[in-house]
Design an enzyme around this catalytic site. Sequence first.
Site, PDB file in Angstrom:
ATOM      1  N   LYS A   7       0.857  -1.201   0.000  1.00 52.71           N
ATOM      2  CA  LYS A   7       0.000   0.000   0.000  1.00 52.71           C
ATOM      3  C   LYS A   7       0.886   1.241   0.000  1.00 52.71           C
ATOM      4  O   LYS A   7       1.993   1.224   0.557  1.00 52.71           O
ATOM      5  CB  LYS A   7      -0.894  -0.067   1.248  1.00 52.71           C
ATOM      6  N   SER A  55      -9.777   1.310   2.999  1.00 47.76           N
ATOM      7  CA  SER A  55      -9.001   2.222   2.192  1.00 47.76           C
ATOM      8  C   SER A  55      -7.959   1.546   1.296  1.00 47.76           C
ATOM      9  O   SER A  55      -7.430   2.177   0.393  1.00 47.76           O
ATOM     10  CB  SER A  55      -8.292   3.224   3.112  1.00 47.76           C
ATOM     11  N   SER A 102      -9.653  -1.541   6.954  1.00 44.39           N
ATOM     12  CA  SER A 102      -9.159  -1.307   5.587  1.00 44.39           C
ATOM     13  C   SER A 102      -8.427  -2.457   4.907  1.00 44.39           C
ATOM     14  O   SER A 102      -8.116  -2.352   3.727  1.00 44.39           O
ATOM     15  CB  SER A 102      -8.252  -0.086   5.573  1.00 44.39           C
TER      16      SER A 102
HETATM   17  N1  GLN Z   1     -13.040   3.328   7.073  1.00 45.08           N
HETATM   18  C1  GLN Z   1     -12.285   3.563   8.264  1.00 45.08           C
HETATM   19  C2  GLN Z   1     -11.839   4.992   8.335  1.00 45.08           C
HETATM   20  O1  GLN Z   1     -12.058   5.712   7.395  1.00 45.08           O
HETATM   21  C3  GLN Z   1     -11.124   2.609   8.361  1.00 45.08           C
HETATM   22  C4  GLN Z   1     -10.000   2.974   7.497  1.00 45.08           C
HETATM   23  C5  GLN Z   1      -8.802   2.108   7.721  1.00 45.08           C
HETATM   24  O2  GLN Z   1      -8.899   1.011   8.254  1.00 45.08           O
HETATM   25  N2  GLN Z   1      -7.651   2.645   7.337  1.00 45.08           N
HETATM   26  O3  GLN Z   1     -11.302   5.412   9.309  1.00 45.08           O
END
Ligand code: GLN
Length: 495
Positions: free
Chosen positions: A79, A156, A180
Site C-alpha cells: 500500500k 481504504s 481497511s
Molecule cells: N473506514 C475507516 C476509516 O475511514 C477505516 C479505514 C482504515 O482502516 N484505514 O477510518
Amino acid sequence: MPFDLSLVELVERIKSGDILAETLMDAVYLRIDQYNSSLNVYRSLLPHEVAISRARKIDEKIASGKSVGKLAGIPVSIKDNICINDPNLSNACGSQILGEYHSPYNATVAEKLLGEDALIIGTTNMDEFAMGSSTENSAFGVTRNPWDTERVPGGSSGGAAVSVVSGMAILALGSDTGGSVRQPASMCGITGFKPTYGTVSRYGLVAYGSSLDQIGCFTQSVSDCRYVFSILHGHDVNESTSAKIELSAAPELAELSGLRICLPDEYVDEESADPEVVASVNELAELLESKGATVERQSLEFLKYVIPTYYVLAFAEASSNLGRFDGIRYGIRKQEDASLKSLYTSTRKKGFGEEVKRRIMLGTFVLSSGYYDQYYGRAVQVRAWMEKQVKEVFEKFDFILGPVSPFPAFKFGEKSEDPLAMYLADICSVLANLTRSPAISIPGRPTKAGLPIGLQLMGRRFADHSLLASAAAIQELTAYHKLRPEKNFSTEIKN
Ligand code: GLN
C-alpha cells in the site's frame, strides 16, 4: 497457469526450478499492462525490465544451487503508505501533500519481504492517508472493482485488494485501522487478515490512528495468509508498541467440531444489513453447526457504541499524526506571503483533500481543552470498557462471527456525498481495532448478481494462529475463495 496455484505452491515450484520467477513476473506484468490503467491500481510501479531483471537474479541464484528465501520470486504490492526505499518507487499515501516522496528507509515489513527474496513491484492506490471505506478519497482517482467496474473495491486499501484479485500481484500488504484490509478483501472476494495489534511491526507505516493501525495481508487463500503472517510477525526494536509475545501454536487446519461461536444480533439485523449478506452469514453459521460447532445468537449491547468511539479516537489521533505535514519536512511547499503561518496554511490547504481536512478539524475539536473530557476522554473510557466486555465474550466463545461489511460493493458516488453513511460501512469491522484483536475476512456465498460477500471471524488477542486455522478449515469446505471475476479475467495466461 501461474494464477491457478497458491502462493505457497508458486514458491515451491520456483524453488524447484519448475516455474521461473521470470515467467511468473511476465504473467503478472501482462495483467498489469492489460488492466492497470482501467482499474487504477498502482501508484508507483517498477518498469517491466527492472522487475524482470530482479526476477532473473532469483532464477540465477536457484540455478546455481544457492539457497533462496521463503518468498523467492513472488511479485508483491504494498500500500502507498508503507515506506519503501527504492529509486523506482515512491510513497504518496494517496495524497497531494507528499508529492513524489522517496522514503530514505524501508518499513520493517518491506525489509522482511525483501529478506525472503520477495519482489516488491509497486505501491497501490488508497484513500488519502487511509481515511475512507471505498478508495474514492484518493487524490489520484478511484480504483475500480474488477467484479463490476462501476463499483468501489472497498477501502481504504482498494488498490491492494484489486492487485491480488486481478493477478497484478500474488500478495499485497495493506493497513487496517478500522477495517481497511478486511473490507476491500471482502468486496473483492479474497482473503484479508488483520493480525493482533503489535504482532506485525508498524515501523515505516505512515501513521493514521496509531493505537488502531495494523499492517495486514491480502492473498487468495487463508493458508497463504498464514504462511505470510509467519514471516511478517515478530518483535521489532524500532517500534514501541511491538509485542514481545510468543504466539501460541495451532495446527494448520482446526477441528471445527466443538468450536463455540458468537453471532451478534446486531451484525445480522435485516434493517441495517443487506439481506443477501445476512443470508451468507447464516449459511456459514449452519455449515459450522452441521460440523459440530455451536453458533449462538446474542445481542452485544456495546456494539451500538463502536462507530462513535472509533471515529472520535481515529480523528483525534489523525489530527495529531498529520501535524507533521507542514511544508517543511516532507513533500510540497506552498506559501502566499513570507510568514511561517502562510507556509503552514497554504501547504495544508492545497495538499490535503476534503475528508482529511474534515477529520483534522474534528480531531482537533475533540482534543481541545473545553471538549477533551466530553469526547476524547470519554471515548478512551468506552474503549477500555469494550475491551472488558469482549474479554467476557471470549470466556464463553472462541470466535465472533459476522459479515465484514453490512453490504456488498456499492456504486461510485452512492455514499461519498454523505460521510456518515460511509462511516457506517465500518460497523462490523472497527471492534477488532478498538480491542486490538485479530480478525479475518474470507469469501462467503456471493450475491445473486455475483458480487463477493466477505465473512468475518474475530478471535482472542494473540490467538492469531488458531483464528487462521479455523478460517482455513472453513475455507476448505466452502471454497468460495476459488471464484474469480471471470468475465473480466481469463484464468488462462499465455507464457
Ligand atoms: N473506514 C475507516 C476509516 O475511514 C477505516 C479505514 C482504515 O482502516 N484505514 O477510518
